[in-house]
Design an enzyme around this catalytic site. Sequence first.
Site, PDB file in Angstrom:
ATOM      1  N   ASP A 177      -1.056  -5.881  -0.262  1.00 42.86           N
ATOM      2  CA  ASP A 177      -1.471  -5.265   0.999  1.00 42.86           C
ATOM      3  C   ASP A 177      -2.967  -5.004   0.967  1.00 42.86           C
ATOM      4  OD1 ASP A 177       0.377  -4.773   3.021  1.00 42.86           O
ATOM      5  OD2 ASP A 177       1.350  -3.201   1.865  1.00 42.86           O
TER       6      ASP A 177
ATOM      7  N   ASP B 233       0.849  -1.206   0.000  1.00 42.80           N
ATOM      8  CA  ASP B 233       0.000   0.000   0.000  1.00 42.80           C
ATOM      9  C   ASP B 233       0.879   1.248   0.000  1.00 42.80           C
ATOM     10  OD1 ASP B 233       0.868  -0.187   2.600  1.00 42.80           O
ATOM     11  OD2 ASP B 233      -1.111   0.045   3.522  1.00 42.80           O
ATOM     12  N   SER B 234       2.213   1.041  -0.021  1.00 40.08           N
ATOM     13  CA  SER B 234       3.134   2.148  -0.274  1.00 40.08           C
ATOM     14  C   SER B 234       2.852   2.735  -1.653  1.00 40.08           C
ATOM     15  CB  SER B 234       4.588   1.668  -0.195  1.00 40.08           C
ATOM     16  OG  SER B 234       4.769   0.487  -0.947  1.00 40.08           O
TER      17      SER B 234
ATOM     18  N   GLU C 147      -1.704  -5.351   7.969  1.00 38.15           N
ATOM     19  CA  GLU C 147      -0.945  -4.670   9.012  1.00 38.15           C
ATOM     20  C   GLU C 147      -1.697  -4.750  10.317  1.00 38.15           C
ATOM     21  OE1 GLU C 147       0.909  -1.036   6.499  1.00 38.15           O
ATOM     22  OE2 GLU C 147       0.335  -0.539   8.548  1.00 38.15           O
TER      23      GLU C 147
ATOM     24  N   LYS D 222      -1.509  -9.268   2.617  1.00 35.56           N
ATOM     25  CA  LYS D 222      -0.778  -8.853   3.823  1.00 35.56           C
ATOM     26  C   LYS D 222      -1.668  -7.895   4.609  1.00 35.56           C
ATOM     27  CE  LYS D 222       3.133  -6.122   3.668  1.00 35.56           C
ATOM     28  NZ  LYS D 222       2.743  -4.876   4.359  1.00 35.56           N
TER      29      LYS D 222
ATOM     30  N   GLU E 232       8.746  -4.438  10.542  1.00 38.78           N
ATOM     31  CA  GLU E 232       9.236  -3.150  10.024  1.00 38.78           C
ATOM     32  C   GLU E 232       9.871  -2.290  11.120  1.00 38.78           C
ATOM     33  OE1 GLU E 232       6.698  -1.145   7.243  1.00 38.78           O
ATOM     34  OE2 GLU E 232       7.841   0.708   7.361  1.00 38.78           O
TER      35      GLU E 232
END
Length: 286
Positions: free
Chosen positions: A89, A50-51, A120, A118, A187
């Site tokens: 993501d 999602d970057s 978070e 993924k 991270e």
Amino acid sequence: MVKQKKSKVTISEILNKKKNKEKITMLTSYDYSISHICNEADLDIVLIGDSAATVMLGYDTTRKIGMEEMLTFCKGVANGITRPLIVADMPFGSYQTDKSNSVRNALKFLRYGCDGVKLEGGWEIVDIIKNLTGLGIPVMGHIGLKPQTTPLHHGYGLQGKTAEDAVMLIREARALEEAGVFSIVLEKVTSEVSSVITQIVKVPIIGIGSGPHVDGQVLVIHDMLGLFKDMEPKFVKRYLNMADQIFDAIKQYENEVKSGKFPQEEHTYHMTEEEYAKLEKMLKRV
Ligand code: KIV
């Protein structure tokens, strides 16, 4: 001799890499052209992070990207990949509300060609992850610095600096493992803590800014290619300075178009002489 096509990376292969102490390689990608190169380079995992919110769309936070935008990036990536595992993501808000919503959205990623998703988060989403993995949806966890939410409370600081924080992270990693994740991104966690987690947890730990003592590494591809000159976190190694190279190429193109140096004969298409002679006659009549 015919070159043998390598088969698609499987989750078991990723798990075995940890057992065999082989490092896992992962990079982000958001489009067809870069994914095609990642495929040729034989990476283990390609992440549609999602970057994409910041590096592809220019948003100031990953919280602003939505399902539709993420799925568009997935289309391009899936079309460029035959071998690496593709993980996407799940964007902020697409899995936190309730279990059925998280399943519906996770399935969309699988339908768009991804092999897993993924998520978070730690304790707060363990049940959601358990539900997804119970349905056979491969899930990668992501703890430590969680760009969707951590900055709201603590900024982008280093995680796992104190013994208390370390114990919390270790417990979270184990909870995610029990919930069935096939790997965990860690991270910006101190190297000591990521090393302990890597030893304690059986699924592969993939680090970003978490030191060398993990099972694999991931970076945002724009960072390692040097596409942004003013963003230089300590944990990124720049393998290229593409921002400068692209700038120089654009300036050269601009100058050559203005001066007439481009295009040259080798970039030009022609009619046959006969057709041109015919055209000249026709033009006289006109
Ligand atoms: O969004 C992303 O690119 C990520 C990686 C930095 C792990 O989550």
